[in-house]
Design an enzyme around this catalytic site. Sequence first.
Site, PDB file in Angstrom:
ATOM      1  N   ARG A 131       0.852  -1.189   0.000  1.00  7.17           N
ATOM      2  CA  ARG A 131       0.000   0.000   0.000  1.00  7.17           C
ATOM      3  C   ARG A 131       0.884   1.234   0.000  1.00  7.17           C
ATOM      4  O   ARG A 131       1.870   1.302   0.747  1.00  7.17           O
ATOM      5  CB  ARG A 131      -0.873  -0.027   1.261  1.00  7.17           C
ATOM      6  CG  ARG A 131      -1.939   1.027   1.282  1.00  7.17           C
ATOM      7  CD  ARG A 131      -2.734   0.986   2.576  1.00  7.17           C
ATOM      8  NE  ARG A 131      -2.193   1.928   3.532  1.00  7.17           N
ATOM      9  CZ  ARG A 131      -2.883   2.452   4.542  1.00  7.17           C
ATOM     10  NH1 ARG A 131      -4.136   2.106   4.741  1.00  7.17           N
ATOM     11  NH2 ARG A 131      -2.329   3.299   5.369  1.00  7.17           N
ATOM     12  N   TYR A 147      -2.982  11.188   6.499  1.00  3.36           N
ATOM     13  CA  TYR A 147      -3.321   9.827   6.903  1.00  3.36           C
ATOM     14  C   TYR A 147      -2.354   8.825   6.245  1.00  3.36           C
ATOM     15  O   TYR A 147      -2.050   8.947   5.051  1.00  3.36           O
ATOM     16  CB  TYR A 147      -4.764   9.467   6.491  1.00  3.36           C
ATOM     17  CG  TYR A 147      -4.947   7.982   6.550  1.00  3.36           C
ATOM     18  CD1 TYR A 147      -5.093   7.363   7.780  1.00  3.36           C
ATOM     19  CD2 TYR A 147      -4.837   7.185   5.411  1.00  3.36           C
ATOM     20  CE1 TYR A 147      -5.149   5.994   7.866  1.00  3.36           C
ATOM     21  CE2 TYR A 147      -4.903   5.819   5.497  1.00  3.36           C
ATOM     22  CZ  TYR A 147      -5.061   5.232   6.730  1.00  3.36           C
ATOM     23  OH  TYR A 147      -5.088   3.872   6.824  1.00  3.36           O
ATOM     24  N   ASP A 155      -5.291   3.863   0.056  1.00  3.08           N
ATOM     25  CA  ASP A 155      -6.460   4.107   0.917  1.00  3.08           C
ATOM     26  C   ASP A 155      -6.793   5.599   0.879  1.00  3.08           C
ATOM     27  O   ASP A 155      -5.987   6.434   1.299  1.00  3.08           O
ATOM     28  CB  ASP A 155      -6.111   3.675   2.353  1.00  3.08           C
ATOM     29  CG  ASP A 155      -7.305   3.683   3.287  1.00  3.08           C
ATOM     30  OD1 ASP A 155      -8.360   4.210   2.896  1.00  3.08           O
ATOM     31  OD2 ASP A 155      -7.174   3.160   4.412  1.00  3.08           O
ATOM     32  N   HIS A 172      -9.345   6.763   2.515  1.00  4.13           N
ATOM     33  CA  HIS A 172      -9.826   6.978   3.892  1.00  4.13           C
ATOM     34  C   HIS A 172     -11.094   7.816   3.960  1.00  4.13           C
ATOM     35  O   HIS A 172     -11.190   8.751   4.775  1.00  4.13           O
ATOM     36  CB  HIS A 172      -8.700   7.592   4.748  1.00  4.13           C
ATOM     37  CG  HIS A 172      -8.617   6.991   6.109  1.00  4.13           C
ATOM     38  ND1 HIS A 172      -8.783   7.717   7.262  1.00  4.13           N
ATOM     39  CD2 HIS A 172      -8.394   5.719   6.508  1.00  4.13           C
ATOM     40  CE1 HIS A 172      -8.658   6.924   8.311  1.00  4.13           C
ATOM     41  NE2 HIS A 172      -8.423   5.699   7.886  1.00  4.13           N
ATOM     42  N   GLU A 209      -9.055   1.942  -1.784  1.00  2.00           N
ATOM     43  CA  GLU A 209      -9.844   1.664  -0.574  1.00  2.00           C
ATOM     44  C   GLU A 209     -10.592   2.904  -0.093  1.00  2.00           C
ATOM     45  O   GLU A 209     -10.043   4.005  -0.139  1.00  2.00           O
ATOM     46  CB  GLU A 209      -8.886   1.192   0.524  1.00  2.00           C
ATOM     47  CG  GLU A 209      -9.578   0.949   1.850  1.00  2.00           C
ATOM     48  CD  GLU A 209      -8.601   0.595   2.951  1.00  2.00           C
ATOM     49  OE1 GLU A 209      -7.450   0.205   2.654  1.00  2.00           O
ATOM     50  OE2 GLU A 209      -8.992   0.718   4.124  1.00  2.00           O
ATOM     51  N   ARG A 238     -13.654  -5.033   3.470  1.00  4.50           N
ATOM     52  CA  ARG A 238     -12.608  -4.819   4.476  1.00  4.50           C
ATOM     53  C   ARG A 238     -13.069  -5.217   5.870  1.00  4.50           C
ATOM     54  O   ARG A 238     -12.282  -5.191   6.816  1.00  4.50           O
ATOM     55  CB  ARG A 238     -12.252  -3.330   4.492  1.00  4.50           C
ATOM     56  CG  ARG A 238     -11.783  -2.814   3.167  1.00  4.50           C
ATOM     57  CD  ARG A 238     -10.296  -2.960   3.016  1.00  4.50           C
ATOM     58  NE  ARG A 238      -9.591  -2.206   4.001  1.00  4.50           N
ATOM     59  CZ  ARG A 238      -8.539  -2.656   4.692  1.00  4.50           C
ATOM     60  NH1 ARG A 238      -8.098  -3.878   4.500  1.00  4.50           N
ATOM     61  NH2 ARG A 238      -7.926  -1.889   5.577  1.00  4.50           N
ATOM     62  N   GLU A 281      -4.717  -7.306   5.024  1.00  4.95           N
ATOM     63  CA  GLU A 281      -3.812  -6.220   5.432  1.00  4.95           C
ATOM     64  C   GLU A 281      -2.934  -6.707   6.582  1.00  4.95           C
ATOM     65  O   GLU A 281      -3.419  -7.368   7.510  1.00  4.95           O
ATOM     66  CB  GLU A 281      -4.649  -5.022   5.895  1.00  4.95           C
ATOM     67  CG  GLU A 281      -3.822  -3.835   6.353  1.00  4.95           C
ATOM     68  CD  GLU A 281      -4.689  -2.658   6.789  1.00  4.95           C
ATOM     69  OE1 GLU A 281      -5.870  -2.885   7.136  1.00  4.95           O
ATOM     70  OE2 GLU A 281      -4.183  -1.525   6.786  1.00  4.95           O
ATOM     71  N   TRP A 330     -11.089  12.267   8.820  1.00 11.34           N
ATOM     72  CA  TRP A 330      -9.641  12.106   8.923  1.00 11.34           C
ATOM     73  C   TRP A 330      -9.189  11.019   7.957  1.00 11.34           C
ATOM     74  O   TRP A 330      -9.800   9.988   7.843  1.00 11.34           O
ATOM     75  CB  TRP A 330      -9.281  11.699  10.357  1.00 11.34           C
ATOM     76  CG  TRP A 330      -7.901  11.148  10.438  1.00 11.34           C
ATOM     77  CD1 TRP A 330      -6.744  11.818  10.187  1.00 11.34           C
ATOM     78  CD2 TRP A 330      -7.531   9.812  10.770  1.00 11.34           C
ATOM     79  NE1 TRP A 330      -5.678  10.969  10.356  1.00 11.34           N
ATOM     80  CE2 TRP A 330      -6.135   9.731  10.710  1.00 11.34           C
ATOM     81  CE3 TRP A 330      -8.261   8.677  11.127  1.00 11.34           C
ATOM     82  CZ2 TRP A 330      -5.436   8.549  10.980  1.00 11.34           C
ATOM     83  CZ3 TRP A 330      -7.575   7.516  11.396  1.00 11.34           C
ATOM     84  CH2 TRP A 330      -6.166   7.448  11.324  1.00 11.34           C
TER      85      TRP A 330
HETATM   86  O1  KDG Z   1      -8.091   2.903  13.886  1.00 14.21           O
HETATM   87  C1  KDG Z   1      -8.206   3.354  12.581  1.00 14.21           C
HETATM   88  C2  KDG Z   1      -7.340   2.534  11.670  1.00 14.21           C
HETATM   89  O2  KDG Z   1      -7.590   1.175  11.850  1.00 14.21           O
HETATM   90  C3  KDG Z   1      -7.558   2.900  10.231  1.00 14.21           C
HETATM   91  O3  KDG Z   1      -7.337   4.257  10.059  1.00 14.21           O
HETATM   92  C4  KDG Z   1      -6.588   2.113   9.384  1.00 14.21           C
HETATM   93  O4  KDG Z   1      -7.713   2.758   7.380  1.00 14.21           O
HETATM   94  C5  KDG Z   1      -6.969   2.005   7.961  1.00 14.21           C
HETATM   95  C6  KDG Z   1      -6.407   0.884   7.224  1.00 14.21           C
HETATM   96  O5  KDG Z   1      -6.794   0.733   6.072  1.00 14.21           O
HETATM   97  O6  KDG Z   1      -5.593   0.166   7.791  1.00 14.21           O
HETATM   98 MG    MG Z   2      -8.456   1.876   5.611  1.00 15.51          MG
END
Ligand code: KDG
Ligand code: MG
Length: 402
Positions: free
Chosen positions: A147, A159, A210, A212, A236, A283, A339, A402
């Site tokens: 990733r 992030y 990701d 997010h 993702e 996921r 993951e 976030w």
């Molecule tokens: O606690 C939040 C995380 O598990 C998350 O932000 C991680 O998005 C995430 C990921 O894909 O691992």
């Molecule tokens: Mg994620």
Amino acid sequence: MKITDARVIVCSPGRNFVTLKLETDEGLHGVGDATLNGRELAVAAYLQEHVVPLLIGRDARRIEDTWQYLLKGSYWGPGPVTTSAIAAVDMALWDLKGKALGAPVHELLGGRSRDRVLVYGHANGRDVAETVAAAERYRDLGYRAIRLQSGVPGLEQAYGVGRGELYYEPAEPGLPPEHGWSTEAYLDLVPKLFNAARNTLGWDVHLLHDAHHRLTPTEAGWLGHRLEDYRPFWLEDPIGDLLQDGFVHLRRQTRVPVAVGEIFNSVYQLHRLVTEQLVDYLRTTVLRTGGITPLMKIAHLADPYQVRLGSHGATDLSPVTMAAALQVDVAVHNFGIQEYMRHSDQTDEVFPHDYRFHGGYLHPGDSPGLGVDIDEDLAAKFPYERAYLPVSRLADGTVTWW
Ligand code: KDG
Ligand code: MG
């Protein structure tokens, strides 16, 4: 086999974890993970005050019945606190069942569908060059799927860009830190990141990303379209994954494979995404969705629609969840990828486990039950520390995801 004791163990070996340990009159014990990042004590109290009294004296062999009893018996239905608590009970009961029968849990789920479990690691850096260099290190360690998350020009934090080489931990001790966010700067960056990664790493490795939950369907469609030619394994959480209509819009705009659901806690949040083939990977994992019992049902629902599991495995899911997830991953037919964010050495010492990384795959091991435990004496040396996930704001101060 009757449950004689149920202990809720909160510890912080590098980060917070909530663990449930069940003991039985046959001298066996089982463990389950109940960690909900940033809201850990809510689940610990839910277990301690409302679930433990229901468990003492129960027949530990009745996994399905206990799951239904705890969910339907609460009346209020699934939510992140409730399902995290029920998941811990369910994992511990599967662990006990395996130990009682002398079999690893995957044997009880139908046996192995594969020999090993493909995983992806997290390459990140402050900019594109650092991220691609980190991806090269992952590839040299044997990872076949990586990733990519990079710092975004003009933003102090982003992030997925964390502390440590092979270890990423987003939660911060104390009150929540605030991060800035700019969708425009991010959208400019990600295609450049994939272009640089393909130029350096070639095509013999899977690349993931990701978003997010931070894009609108139109923005995500624009990004997905630009990433298509780099053959990403998945994009993702391109949009908020609770908004199911958004995926219809997204599918019309891009052929990029889509992964969603790390925050889902029931089949009701994903059934339409599956049956209308609006996503490619789920996921949702054993912890968030309420345990091995419901995740197996979700996997079976998704199988005929060619939707595969790609379970969440961030550091806030303890080695107990990883061990349980691997039992499912190796057993179900429609598995895609797992993951794998490595835990700190301290965490691994508190939770000794059988699973091992080798050549880009995790191997779950063959010991009876889940193949994981908690060292309670060591755990007691790491008391809970308040910690929160960051909160993001746009340049004008508006709160955003976030
Ligand atoms: O606690 C939040 C995380 O598990 C998350 O932000 C991680 O998005 C995430 C990921 O894909 O691992
Ligand atoms: Mg994620």
